[in-house]
Design an enzyme around this catalytic site. Sequence first.
Site, mmCIF file in Angstrom:
data_model
loop_
_atom_site.group_PDB
_atom_site.id
_atom_site.type_symbol
_atom_site.label_atom_id
_atom_site.label_comp_id
_atom_site.label_asym_id
_atom_site.label_seq_id
_atom_site.Cartn_x
_atom_site.Cartn_y
_atom_site.Cartn_z
ATOM 1 N N GLU A 1 41.134 35.657 37.272
ATOM 2 C CA GLU A 1 41.411 34.406 37.956
ATOM 3 C C GLU A 1 41.252 34.643 39.450
ATOM 4 O OE1 GLU A 1 43.540 34.296 34.120
ATOM 5 O OE2 GLU A 1 43.874 35.636 35.814
ATOM 6 N N TYR B 1 32.055 38.185 42.893
ATOM 7 C CA TYR B 1 32.099 38.278 41.435
ATOM 8 C C TYR B 1 30.789 37.797 40.812
ATOM 9 C CZ TYR B 1 37.102 38.867 42.323
ATOM 10 O OH TYR B 1 38.322 39.298 42.787
#
Length: 148
Positions: free
Chosen positions: A107, A119
């Site tokens: 998250e 990411y």
Amino acid sequence: MSAPVIRQMRVEDIDRVMAVEAASFGTPWTKDIFYKEILENPYAIYFIMQEGKQIVGYCGLWVIFDEAQITNIAILPQCRGKKYGQTLFHFVLNQAVALGAATLSLEVRVSNITAQNMYKKFGLTPGGIRRNYYTDNGEDALVMWVKL
């Protein structure tokens, strides 16, 4: 200065990890949480990034069967912009694969575009929103994941 070293976190690292934690998060974890993660959670493995004697970052990983979850990742604010986050994340991804993980998720704050972009470089894609996930301000979390 030499390149940072990444190794598994030990109990004696927790005080120095707390400095990274406090500098990085509005609602930092407590020492007790780190102790429990390292000593009691059989699914958890934590890594630190060290430059000389200073811990400049850390990352937590849970591996349950073939699913990996990043619990947290942080780099000292004054050490950001040196690709340390990418280096640490890449190392932890490889550890997840070595431990048998087939997928990895995490998250990230919806406002943390810098982290989301990092990411994405590793193939993570958005998978959903967790509403009001962050207790400090009620911000939503973007769930990201990747097949390893």
